[in-house]
Design a protein around this motif. Structure first.
Motif, PDB file in Angstrom:
ATOM      1  N   GLN A   1       6.445  -5.384   3.113  1.00  0.00           N
ATOM      2  CA  GLN A   1       7.095  -4.175   3.632  1.00  0.00           C
ATOM      3  C   GLN A   1       8.010  -3.528   2.593  1.00  0.00           C
ATOM      4  OE1 GLN A   1       7.459  -1.296   6.168  1.00  0.00           O
ATOM      5  NE2 GLN A   1       6.238  -3.044   6.780  1.00  0.00           N
TER       6      GLN A   1
ATOM      7  N   CYS B   1      -1.497  -4.396  -1.721  1.00  0.00           N
ATOM      8  CA  CYS B   1      -1.421  -5.835  -2.000  1.00  0.00           C
ATOM      9  C   CYS B   1      -1.958  -6.055  -3.414  1.00  0.00           C
ATOM     10  CB  CYS B   1      -2.210  -6.623  -0.963  1.00  0.00           C
ATOM     11  SG  CYS B   1      -2.537  -8.330  -1.402  1.00  0.00           S
TER      12      CYS B   1
ATOM     13  N   LYS C   1       1.592  -5.355   5.976  1.00  0.00           N
ATOM     14  CA  LYS C   1       2.746  -4.782   6.704  1.00  0.00           C
ATOM     15  C   LYS C   1       3.793  -5.851   6.980  1.00  0.00           C
ATOM     16  CE  LYS C   1       1.191  -0.450   8.087  1.00  0.00           C
ATOM     17  NZ  LYS C   1       0.452  -0.355   6.870  1.00  0.00           N
ATOM     18  N   ASP C   2       3.357  -7.080   7.288  1.00  0.00           N
ATOM     19  CA  ASP C   2       4.297  -8.152   7.632  1.00  0.00           C
ATOM     20  C   ASP C   2       4.990  -8.747   6.410  1.00  0.00           C
ATOM     21  OD1 ASP C   2       3.626  -7.836  10.242  1.00  0.00           O
ATOM     22  OD2 ASP C   2       2.335  -9.596  10.381  1.00  0.00           O
ATOM     23  N   HIS C   3       4.294  -8.784   5.264  1.00  0.00           N
ATOM     24  CA  HIS C   3       4.817  -9.532   4.120  1.00  0.00           C
ATOM     25  C   HIS C   3       5.252  -8.674   2.936  1.00  0.00           C
ATOM     26  CE1 HIS C   3       2.613 -12.556   6.416  1.00  0.00           C
ATOM     27  NE2 HIS C   3       3.461 -13.414   5.897  1.00  0.00           N
TER      28      HIS C   3
ATOM     29  N   SER D   1      -4.487  -5.455   6.595  1.00  0.00           N
ATOM     30  CA  SER D   1      -3.422  -4.479   6.816  1.00  0.00           C
ATOM     31  C   SER D   1      -2.210  -5.121   7.482  1.00  0.00           C
ATOM     32  CB  SER D   1      -3.972  -3.340   7.680  1.00  0.00           C
ATOM     33  OG  SER D   1      -2.970  -2.441   8.002  1.00  0.00           O
ATOM     34  N   ARG D   2      -2.464  -5.973   8.473  1.00  0.00           N
ATOM     35  CA  ARG D   2      -1.351  -6.607   9.189  1.00  0.00           C
ATOM     36  C   ARG D   2      -0.548  -7.498   8.245  1.00  0.00           C
ATOM     37  NH1 ARG D   2      -3.421 -10.261  12.624  1.00  0.00           N
ATOM     38  NH2 ARG D   2      -4.852  -8.703  13.405  1.00  0.00           N
TER      39      ARG D   2
ATOM     40  N   ARG E   1       6.126   0.121   1.788  1.00  0.00           N
ATOM     41  CA  ARG E   1       6.051  -0.108   3.242  1.00  0.00           C
ATOM     42  C   ARG E   1       4.782  -0.863   3.652  1.00  0.00           C
ATOM     43  NH1 ARG E   1       7.704   5.670   5.472  1.00  0.00           N
ATOM     44  NH2 ARG E   1       9.685   5.905   4.424  1.00  0.00           N
ATOM     45  N   GLY E   2       4.415  -1.804   2.819  1.00  0.00           N
ATOM     46  CA  GLY E   2       3.274  -2.655   3.181  1.00  0.00           C
ATOM     47  C   GLY E   2       1.932  -1.967   3.077  1.00  0.00           C
ATOM     48  N   SER E   3       1.799  -1.014   2.149  1.00  0.00           N
ATOM     49  CA  SER E   3       0.524  -0.294   2.044  1.00  0.00           C
ATOM     50  C   SER E   3      -0.367  -0.816   0.919  1.00  0.00           C
ATOM     51  CB  SER E   3       0.781   1.201   1.846  1.00  0.00           C
ATOM     52  OG  SER E   3       1.505   1.404   0.648  1.00  0.00           O
TER      53      SER E   3
END
Ligand code: SF4
Ligand code: SF4
Length: 222
Positions: free
Chosen positions: A201, A209, A197-199, A193-194, A205-207
């Motif tokens: 976004q 992959c 969110k970091d890559h 999740s991190r 909104r980074g939800s």
């Protein structure tokens, strides 16, 4: 009602996978009789998954959201059908979170219901791997007191020596080990999740992959 009637309805409503099982517990303390589950799955598009390389794409994000919405609609209608037969039924959304205190878990792990229904296994990625479609499925469930059981043999982990998901995960969130029944984790949802969110976004909104979903060889992408 017989369970085939329910399964046929799920297929008519668009489900690609359907099964049912006795969870032997209800995830809702106030409704202990809801210990049976109907598991439904939707296959994701090969073409859409092929747009993912080192990052998710907008088409994947939209497709993912649409799949969740279709599943929620099927679960809603199945629940109404079950209630019309005189039983209780509660749809569990495809994408769920119990909130900020427990952000990585929902009411029910859909993959638990799918596995106990004989539809597949959990891979080293922590993803549900369907016997028919590999990892390219989304799942939802219906909890019910309608007695529905799976009597067949459960499907064992079929990852073998493969570690493609571990090797391709940019977050290092996949350990590359088979899941165990003693609660030991083979996947770190917080790291996953991190990283998103970091890559990622800019996309949802980074939800999402999707890299580990896309790369699993059990998919046999066309
Ligand atoms: S979704 Fe992406 S970041 Fe998360 S485990 Fe899969 S490959 Fe790694
Ligand atoms: S990529 Fe390989 S190890 Fe990972 S879930 Fe798929 S088959 Fe299993």
């Amino acid at each position: 009602m017989d369970k085939n009637q329910l399964f046929n309805l799920a297929k008519e409503l668009g489900a690609d996978l359907v099964g049912g099982c006795d969870l032997k517990y209800s995830p809702i303390a106030e409704l202990p009789n809801l210990h049976y589950a109907v598991s439904i799955g939707l296959k994701l598009s090969d073409t859409v998954l092929k747009t993912i390389d080192k990052a998710p794409t907008f088409v994947y994000f939209q497709h993912y959201r649409t799949a969740n919405s279709v599943l929620d609609s099927i679960a809603f209608k199945l629940s109404s059908f079950i209630e019309a037969q005189g039983f209780s039924a509660l749809p569990v959304a495809a994408s769920q979170s119990l909130g900020s205190s427990n952000p990585y878990n929902g009411l029910l792990p859909h993959k638990t219901a799918a596995i106990l229904s004989g539809l597949g296994f959990v891979g080293k990625s922590g993803l549900f791997i369907s016997s028919e479609y590999g990892s390219r499925v989304r799942l939802a469930s219906v909890l019910t007191d309608y007695p529905i059981t799976f009597e067949g043999k459960l499907i064992e982990n079929g990852c073998g020596d493969c570690t493609i998901c571990r090797d391709s995960c940019p977050a290092g969130a996949i350990y590359g080990t088979k899941p165990t029944t003693d609660g030991e984790r083979n996947f770190d949802p917080e790291k996953c999740s991190r990283y998103m969110k970091d890559h990622f976004q800019a996309i949802g909104r980074g939800s999402v992959c999707g890299i580990c979903i896309k790369n699993c060889p059990k998919n046999n992408l066309k």
